[in-house]
Design a protein around this motif. Structure first.
Motif, PDB file in Angstrom:
ATOM      1  N   UNK A 238       0.831  -1.212   0.000  1.00 38.51           N
ATOM      2  CA  UNK A 238       0.000   0.000   0.000  1.00 38.51           C
ATOM      3  C   UNK A 238       0.865   1.262   0.000  1.00 38.51           C
ATOM      4  N   UNK A 239       1.946   1.236   0.742  1.00 38.34           N
ATOM      5  CA  UNK A 239       2.830   2.404   0.776  1.00 38.34           C
ATOM      6  C   UNK A 239       3.413   2.663  -0.618  1.00 38.34           C
ATOM      7  N   UNK A 240       3.852   1.608  -1.292  1.00 41.62           N
ATOM      8  CA  UNK A 240       4.434   1.755  -2.631  1.00 41.62           C
ATOM      9  C   UNK A 240       3.409   2.269  -3.630  1.00 41.62           C
ATOM     10  N   UNK A 241       2.205   1.684  -3.621  1.00 45.41           N
ATOM     11  CA  UNK A 241       1.188   2.076  -4.602  1.00 45.41           C
ATOM     12  C   UNK A 241       0.666   3.484  -4.343  1.00 45.41           C
ATOM     13  N   UNK A 242       0.483   3.835  -3.085  1.00 47.37           N
ATOM     14  CA  UNK A 242       0.020   5.189  -2.772  1.00 47.37           C
ATOM     15  C   UNK A 242       1.062   6.216  -3.180  1.00 47.37           C
ATOM     16  N   UNK A 243       2.327   5.911  -2.944  1.00 43.80           N
ATOM     17  CA  UNK A 243       3.396   6.830  -3.336  1.00 43.80           C
ATOM     18  C   UNK A 243       3.395   7.046  -4.840  1.00 43.80           C
ATOM     19  N   UNK A 244       3.224   5.960  -5.600  1.00 43.86           N
ATOM     20  CA  UNK A 244       3.186   6.105  -7.068  1.00 43.86           C
ATOM     21  C   UNK A 244       2.068   7.035  -7.500  1.00 43.86           C
ATOM     22  N   UNK A 245       0.927   6.927  -6.826  1.00 41.03           N
ATOM     23  CA  UNK A 245      -0.251   7.667  -7.266  1.00 41.03           C
ATOM     24  C   UNK A 245      -0.251   9.116  -6.812  1.00 41.03           C
ATOM     25  N   UNK A 246       0.686   9.495  -5.955  1.00 42.69           N
ATOM     26  CA  UNK A 246       0.780  10.916  -5.594  1.00 42.69           C
ATOM     27  C   UNK A 246       1.556  11.707  -6.633  1.00 42.69           C
ATOM     28  N   UNK A 247       2.220  11.023  -7.567  1.00 42.32           N
ATOM     29  CA  UNK A 247       3.015  11.718  -8.589  1.00 42.32           C
ATOM     30  C   UNK A 247       2.092  12.290  -9.661  1.00 42.32           C
ATOM     31  N   UNK A 248       2.144  13.594  -9.860  1.00 41.38           N
ATOM     32  CA  UNK A 248       1.318  14.252 -10.876  1.00 41.38           C
ATOM     33  C   UNK A 248       1.888  15.627 -11.162  1.00 41.38           C
ATOM     34  N   UNK A 249       1.574  16.148 -12.336  1.00 40.31           N
ATOM     35  CA  UNK A 249       2.007  17.495 -12.715  1.00 40.31           C
ATOM     36  C   UNK A 249       0.973  18.551 -12.349  1.00 40.31           C
TER      37      UNK A 249
END
Length: 595
Positions: A238-249
């Motif tokens: 969950x930590x890995x997937x949530x971190x990925x999904x916080x990346x945005x422009x």
């Protein structure tokens, strides 16, 4: 994130395409692109998130001649794919995630979608072949929908939303007679069927291929061997997937209801952004005044523990009637869950505050057995039937009440045709897997995409907000399915993951859905009662002919005298279906798409 549309059909006009685009422009206000030729069209209304200054759609590449593509969604492994495709000679002019789609298609053909990691609905037109080809594909969980219609001559038309699809002249707004029973039996039509005859939605993980003069072929994709995140622990994944999904422009926030699922996402997103010297903003919705089951205290506790900038959004109950009309129109087909109003209002506030991406906790209950109906089904001793009670728990109105409210003619029609509840029960009984796997397969593969994910998609995009769901990512799904039955039932694994991240008050509280306090809202003097009363007028119900007006009025009177959550939900479902019928009947007339 965008809204996409197109056709593989002759005679589609520019005004038609303008109308289709106009009905879903709310989901893609930043840029519109439509291309068309003899026998085809492809278009996109873009909500710019990745490389927002570039990446105009439809996508075209010099190294993929004759291939056009449009994308609704996010491809999270686009950097890895771009490196792989660049090594094979493809060149890209921007960093937009969807720009690589024509090249990916050139390399892998219709199987290209098996290489995508993300939430997506993709359409590819291959005009470089002797016989042109249309390929449609959606992600494995069905987070991004494609609604489509196939005419008698094999022509295909598609759009992200049903009202937009109905703007094609050849697509009829033909209401299924059984739609009322579907709404009362399962709250919304499940599976690939919709409440409109001839209008379908691609199933999760599907790829569909069409060529002129051939039948649309739909198949489920096989995995390509992509390895999800190597970690198998619940918290680690969950930590890995949530971190990925916080990346945005663009600015990112989180929806925080005050419960376990959204609380975990909030805590982990705040942790990730804190490491980047950014502070997460969180949003929580309530209603002005004093209402039962308010969660403000829990949401504030989660936000304080995570160190977020917290926004409490209080809706004036006087606005609920207009919210009902808007949500029914945006959803495109009836959904009897009153959470729809809360969902729309919350994403509207997110957008008004300047955020384009919002993380949510959707999907956790389905993956980790969080619903009471699943727990009760698991407790039934072996050898006893557990399906009947489970299926009844899915309903807005239990079977006996439905049959009591139906006219004799409609009851006979449903008995002859079979109810959706009958088909679900038969499906569950046919399963050869263990009980938990059977329940999980139905909850995640059938109910989740039709009931929750379509609602989240449509109502977030109605406000030009992209909803991202860490629990619905492939690595999270794989991790959940690897857990033992004890860890997956009752969300025990998630409660364990939450220790040290969430306040003890949140971990100890009983489960409560994020929804509208419906029974209280339909009490005498409340704001919604008159709207529901009008939709359930005896004259309207008599004209429709499926419900007995006297018995519906008796149910309403019983609820007013003795407010009941179950009676309120049944009345709400009927009212929503009636309002949806009126909306559909108006879709053959010009529609104001701005609301």
């Amino acid at each position: 994130m965008c809204r996409i549309l197109g056709s593989f059909a002759a005679g589609v006009t520019a005004p038609e395409l303008d109308a289709v685009s106009g009905r879903q422009r709310h989901g893609g206000p930043d840029e519109r692109g439509v291309l068309s030729g003899r026998g085809w069209s492809l278009g996109c209304d873009r909500l710019a998130i990745t490389d927002p200054g570039h990446g105009s759609q439809p996508y075209r590449l010099r190294t993929a001649p004759g291939v056009l593509a449009v994308l609704n969604g996010e491809i999270y492994n686009h950097r890895e794919l771009r490196r792989r495709l660049s090594a094979r000679g493809h060149r890209f002019d921007d960093l937009c995630d969807g720009s690589l789609l024509p090249a990916l298609y050139m390399e892998y053909g219709p199987e290209f979608a098996a290489h995508l990691d993300g939430m997506f609905a993709v359409a590819v037109l291959d005009l470089g072949r002797p016989r042109p080809r249309l390929v449609l594909a959606v992600d494995d969980m069905g987070m991004k929908p494609i609604h489509y219609h196939v005419s008698g001559d094999g022509s295909v038309r598609f759009a992200s939303e049903i009202p937009a699809l109905l703007a094609f002249d050849a697509v009829p707004a033909d209401i299924r007679e059984e739609s009322l029973d579907s709404v009362l039996a399962t709250k919304t039509p499940l599976g690939t069927e919709t409440a409109l005859r001839g209008v379908h939605v691609l199933p999760p993980g599907a790829t569909a291929v069409a060529s002129p003069g051939s039948v649309l072929r739909i198949g489920r994709r096989a995995a390509d061997g992509r390895s999800p995140h190597a970690g198998t622990g619940v918290l680690e994944t969950l930590r890995h997937e949530t971190a990925r999904l916080t990346a945005a422009d663009v600015p990112v926030c989180a929806v925080t209801s005050g419960g376990l699922d959204s609380g975990l996402v909030t805590a982990l997103a705040a942790e990730e952004l804190h490491g980047e010297d950014r502070q997460l903003h969180t949003f929580h919705l309530g209603y002005q005044g004093r209402w039962p089951d308010a969660e403000h205290t829990y949401a504030r506790a989660v936000a304080n523990r995570a160190g977020t900038v917290h926004h409490r959004v209080d809706i004036d109950p006087a606005e609920l009637a207009s919210l009902l009309t808007r949500t029914v129109r945006h959803l495109g087909q009836p959904n009897a869950d009153p959470i729809a109003l809360s969902t729309y209002a919350l994403f509207r506030a997110v957008r008004e505050a300047g955020f384009t991406v919002a993380l949510t906790g959707d999907g956790a209950d389905e993956l980790f057995g969080g619903y009471d109906r699943v727990r009760r089904a698991m407790e039934v001793p072996d050898g006893q039937d557990w399906t009947a009670a489970y299926v009844d728990a899915l309903a807005a109105a239990p079977r006996l009440l439905r049959h009591h409210l139906y006219t004799p003619a409609y009851r006979a029609f449903i008995n002859d045709l079979g109810s959706d509840s009958d088909r679900i029960a038969a499906r569950l009984r046919r399963s050869t897997g263990d009980r938990l796997s059977t329940l999980s397969e139905f909850e995640t593969g059938c109910r989740l995409p039709a009931y929750h994910l379509r609602r989240v998609d449509h109502l977030s995009m109605a406000c030009a907000v992209e909803a991202r769901m860490p629990f619905c990512q492939p690595a999270t799904v794989a991790m959940a399915r690897s857990r033992s039955a004890g860890e997956r039932t009752g969300k025990h694994a998630l409660y364990e993951a939450g220790r040290g991240l969430l306040p003890a008050t949140v971990l100890r509280r009983p489960k409560q859905p994020f929804t509208l306090p419906l029974a209280a809202m339909l009490a005498p003097g409340s704001p919604l009662l008159e709207s529901v009363r009008e939709l359930l007028s005896p004259a309207k119900l008599a004209r429709d002919g499926r419900l007995r007006p006297d018995r519906v009025q008796a149910l309403l009177a019983r609820h007013i005298d003795h407010p009941s959550a179950s009676d309120a939900l049944a009345l709400w479902a009927i009212a929503v279906h009636e309002l949806w019928t009126e909306v559909v009947q108006g879709l053959r007339r010009p529609v104001d798409c701005a609301a």
